[in-house]
Design a protein around this motif. Structure first.
Motif, PDB file in Angstrom:
ATOM      1  N   ILE A  86       0.848  -1.195   0.000  1.00  0.00           N
ATOM      2  CA  ILE A  86       0.000   0.000   0.000  1.00  0.00           C
ATOM      3  C   ILE A  86       0.885   1.246   0.000  1.00  0.00           C
ATOM      4  O   ILE A  86       1.852   1.350   0.757  1.00  0.00           O
ATOM      5  N   GLY A  87       0.524   2.199  -0.834  1.00  0.00           N
ATOM      6  CA  GLY A  87       1.187   3.495  -0.858  1.00  0.00           C
ATOM      7  C   GLY A  87       0.163   4.572  -1.163  1.00  0.00           C
ATOM      8  O   GLY A  87      -0.723   4.375  -2.006  1.00  0.00           O
ATOM      9  N   GLY A  88       0.241   5.691  -0.476  1.00  0.00           N
ATOM     10  CA  GLY A  88      -0.693   6.779  -0.726  1.00  0.00           C
ATOM     11  C   GLY A  88      -2.134   6.431  -0.422  1.00  0.00           C
ATOM     12  O   GLY A  88      -3.051   7.052  -0.957  1.00  0.00           O
ATOM     13  N   TYR A  89      -2.351   5.435   0.412  1.00  0.00           N
ATOM     14  CA  TYR A  89      -3.685   4.930   0.739  1.00  0.00           C
ATOM     15  C   TYR A  89      -4.437   4.461  -0.503  1.00  0.00           C
ATOM     16  O   TYR A  89      -5.658   4.417  -0.528  1.00  0.00           O
ATOM     17  N   GLY A 120      -8.247   0.334  -1.884  1.00  0.00           N
ATOM     18  CA  GLY A 120      -7.780   1.640  -1.453  1.00  0.00           C
ATOM     19  C   GLY A 120      -8.672   2.740  -1.989  1.00  0.00           C
ATOM     20  O   GLY A 120      -9.704   2.483  -2.617  1.00  0.00           O
ATOM     21  N   ARG A 121      -8.257   3.963  -1.790  1.00  0.00           N
ATOM     22  CA  ARG A 121      -9.102   5.115  -2.129  1.00  0.00           C
ATOM     23  C   ARG A 121      -9.422   5.197  -3.619  1.00  0.00           C
ATOM     24  O   ARG A 121     -10.393   5.850  -4.011  1.00  0.00           O
ATOM     25  N   ASN A 122      -8.620   4.534  -4.467  1.00  0.00           N
ATOM     26  CA  ASN A 122      -8.826   4.613  -5.909  1.00  0.00           C
ATOM     27  C   ASN A 122      -9.454   3.364  -6.510  1.00  0.00           C
ATOM     28  O   ASN A 122      -9.651   3.296  -7.726  1.00  0.00           O
ATOM     29  N   SER A 123      -9.775   2.351  -5.705  1.00  0.00           N
ATOM     30  CA  SER A 123     -10.359   1.127  -6.268  1.00  0.00           C
ATOM     31  C   SER A 123     -11.837   1.341  -6.568  1.00  0.00           C
ATOM     32  O   SER A 123     -12.582   1.872  -5.741  1.00  0.00           O
ATOM     33  N   VAL A 124     -12.256   0.910  -7.757  1.00  0.00           N
ATOM     34  CA  VAL A 124     -13.624   1.166  -8.231  1.00  0.00           C
ATOM     35  C   VAL A 124     -14.200  -0.102  -8.841  1.00  0.00           C
ATOM     36  O   VAL A 124     -13.521  -0.811  -9.592  1.00  0.00           O
ATOM     37  N   GLN A 125     -15.450  -0.387  -8.534  1.00  0.00           N
ATOM     38  CA  GLN A 125     -16.208  -1.470  -9.163  1.00  0.00           C
ATOM     39  C   GLN A 125     -17.588  -0.928  -9.511  1.00  0.00           C
ATOM     40  O   GLN A 125     -18.330  -0.457  -8.643  1.00  0.00           O
ATOM     41  N   THR A 166       5.368   0.374   4.156  1.00  0.00           N
ATOM     42  CA  THR A 166       6.059   1.657   4.041  1.00  0.00           C
ATOM     43  C   THR A 166       5.070   2.767   3.731  1.00  0.00           C
ATOM     44  O   THR A 166       4.148   2.577   2.927  1.00  0.00           O
ATOM     45  N   SER A 167       5.262   3.935   4.351  1.00  0.00           N
ATOM     46  CA  SER A 167       4.442   5.126   4.125  1.00  0.00           C
ATOM     47  C   SER A 167       3.012   4.852   4.588  1.00  0.00           C
ATOM     48  O   SER A 167       2.809   4.492   5.754  1.00  0.00           O
ATOM     49  N   ALA A 168       2.013   4.983   3.710  1.00  0.00           N
ATOM     50  CA  ALA A 168       0.664   4.593   4.116  1.00  0.00           C
ATOM     51  C   ALA A 168       0.621   3.117   4.464  1.00  0.00           C
ATOM     52  O   ALA A 168      -0.141   2.690   5.338  1.00  0.00           O
ATOM     53  N   GLY A 169       1.466   2.319   3.804  1.00  0.00           N
ATOM     54  CA  GLY A 169       1.586   0.907   4.172  1.00  0.00           C
ATOM     55  C   GLY A 169       2.195   0.734   5.544  1.00  0.00           C
ATOM     56  O   GLY A 169       1.852  -0.198   6.269  1.00  0.00           O
ATOM     57  N   GLY A 170       3.112   1.630   5.922  1.00  0.00           N
ATOM     58  CA  GLY A 170       3.645   1.626   7.277  1.00  0.00           C
ATOM     59  C   GLY A 170       2.578   1.955   8.298  1.00  0.00           C
ATOM     60  O   GLY A 170       2.542   1.385   9.399  1.00  0.00           O
TER      61      GLY A 170
END
Length: 491
Positions: A86-89, A120-125, A166-170
């Motif tokens: 995960i990065g940037g949520y 994450g915030r960008n996943s769309v269905q 790491t980052s948002a994954g952290g």
């Protein structure tokens, strides 16, 4: 209405000698032999089990599954490294092991490696945003439950799961480590069809965690307000000043203690931060780094009274360093912290003010975090009282609730850590072991954010290995010898 894809589509391994439990499945005969060539040319052989759905009610087939990689010689007692990308949520797909990061190194060291996908915030269905908070966290917790459900059928020890991010994954790794078995998530996990198992982990590896989001703006401005970058911005400085003024009350509310058990308050916090940065520089200098006095550090042939010991505090687990002791003239004895922060700000531009809850403040666009707490329709929202007030709004209860669920600081201190052998005081279980790193020139969040997390965990009785990694920007999975030396020590 959200489209739910039920177990009839999900259960892809219900044949042969496969195992099915609670509508989920794992077939030990479905593995594929593969190999990974390491940077030094060494070839690591392993068996891959891929596309294993970890919830019964799959909402997003692109992300809600995990991959398992079992090296030769692994048994049911082998530790498991669970690596989130995960990065940037944003959403993260389950990928294969990488030779240059902790997944490849873990396979080489004989660990079972698990790489989960997550929304994450960008996943769309079907025009619906499926991964807004706290969905990504729920996916990771469901992945842990899946590993526990099939612990007997699958190589690897589900009582020895180490999550790395790491980052948002952290931040997500910290959340998984801090919220093990917490009842606040149970109903949501049940609705997803997650396994009815525990979801605590043994250790959390958190590189530069972008967390404590409702307080991150004030921490950022408290830290960087005095830099030349902020001071020369007539537009941002008033916002920076206002946010900076909020930080002391927050620090005092945490009732933190330093590594020696002394109270940490707004009055002495800058001294604590100075000591931590000196410890970072001294650790690097011990390993042979050449540190210029132009950065704000001062040096002496003898360690001066009042300076922190080069190996850190009493309770904190120490970085694994194979380095000589300082020679004459090599002790770092002081730091002009404002000068150092100007150096950090000059290596790359600071974030705007606010750094995280930007939406609508000074006409700014929504940030990644504004989207993270937005709705399934793709909207973005303010998530701090300050920015909502600047926009003439109140925070909706749903946003307040989600912000609470996405902050590990809210769940530390509810109970003592457990080593997995003693009985926990409640269902909620903190990971007993923590490895937290933040670059000493990382400006993606303020230094107080990871430091506060480490101090609060330490006070809760966890084994915490923390340091500001010298001269590191925003990054993760570095110094792998050090990381795996620590992992070996806790096993």
């Amino acid at each position: 209405m959200k489209k739910i894809i039920f177990a009839a589509i999900v259960a892809i391994t219900l044949v042969g000698c496969g195992h099915s439990k609670q509508g989920l499945s794992f077939n030990p005969n479905d593995g594929q032999e593969a190999e990974l060539t390491m940077p030094n040319g060494e070839v690591v052989k392993y068996t891959a089990y891929e596309h294993l759905y970890y919830v019964k009610n799959v909402e997003d087939t692109a992300y809600q599954y995990l991959n398992v990689y079992v090296p030769e010689g692994a048994t049911r007692s082998t530790p498991i490294l669970l690596r989130t990308y995960i990065g940037g949520y944003m959403a993260a797909k389950a990928r294969g092991p990488q030779a240059g990061d902790a997944t490849g190194r873990a396979l080489k060291e004989g660990y079972v490696v698990v790489i989960p996908g997550s929304r994450g915030r960008n996943s769309v269905q079907d025009s619906t945003y499926t991964g807004r908070a706290p969905k990504g966290l729920l996916d990771l917790k469901a992945a842990v439950r899946y590993l526990r459900l099939f612990d007997r059928e699958m190589p690897g020890n589900a009582e020895r799961i180490i999550i790395d991010g790491t980052s948002a994954g952290g931040a997500m790794a910290a959340l998984v480590g801090a919220t093990g078995n917490h009842p606040a998530y149970n109903d949501m996990l049940a609705a997803m069809g997650a396994a009815k198992e525990k979801d605590d982990v043994y250790a959390a590896v958190c590189y530069c965690p972008i967390t404590d989001l409702e307080h991150a703006d004030m921490a950022y401005e408290w830290l960087f307000n005095g830099t030349s970058s902020r001071q020369r911005s007539a537009q941002l400085l008033p916002i920076s000043n206002q946010l900076k003024e909020q930080f002391p009350n927050y620090i005092n509310s945490l009732n933190l203690k330093d590594w020696d058990g002394n109270p940490v308050t707004a009055d002495n916090y800058i001294d604590l931060l100075r000591k931590e940065l000196i410890r970072s520089a001294q650790t690097a200098k011990n390993a042979g780094a050449d540190i210029s006095d132009t950065l704000g550090f001062s040096f002496n042939e003898e360690r001066m009274g009042g300076m922190p010991p080069i190996n850190g505090g009493k309770k904190m687990a120490l970085p694994t360093m194979r380095a000589p002791q300082p020679q004459r003239g090599e002790y770092v004895v002081g730091l002009d912290i404002q000068r150092y922060l100007n150096y950090v700000a000059n290596t790359q531009p600071l974030k705007t003010a606010p750094a995280f809850d930007t939406k609508g403040v000074l006409g700014q666009r929504a940030s990644a975090e504004n989207e993270e707490f937005g709705g399934a329709d793709g909207s973005s929202v303010n998530f701090t009282v300050y920015s909502a007030y600047k926009n003439g709004k109140d925070l909706p209860k749903e946003v307040v609730d989600n912000v609470y669920l996405m902050n590990p600081m809210n769940f530390i201190g509810e109970m003592e850590a457990t080593d997995g052998k003693s009985k926990a005081k409640s269902e909620h279980t903190l990971a007993p072991h923590w490895y937290i790193r933040h670059g000493a020139r990382d400006r993606d969040t303020g230094f107080p954010v990871p430091l506060n997390l480490a101090l609060k965990l330490n006070e809760a009785g966890c084994d915490v290995n923390f340091i500001f990694a010298w001269n590191r920007p925003h990054s993760g999975d570095y110094a792998l010898d050090e990381l795996f030396g620590w992992l070996k020590s806790i096993m």
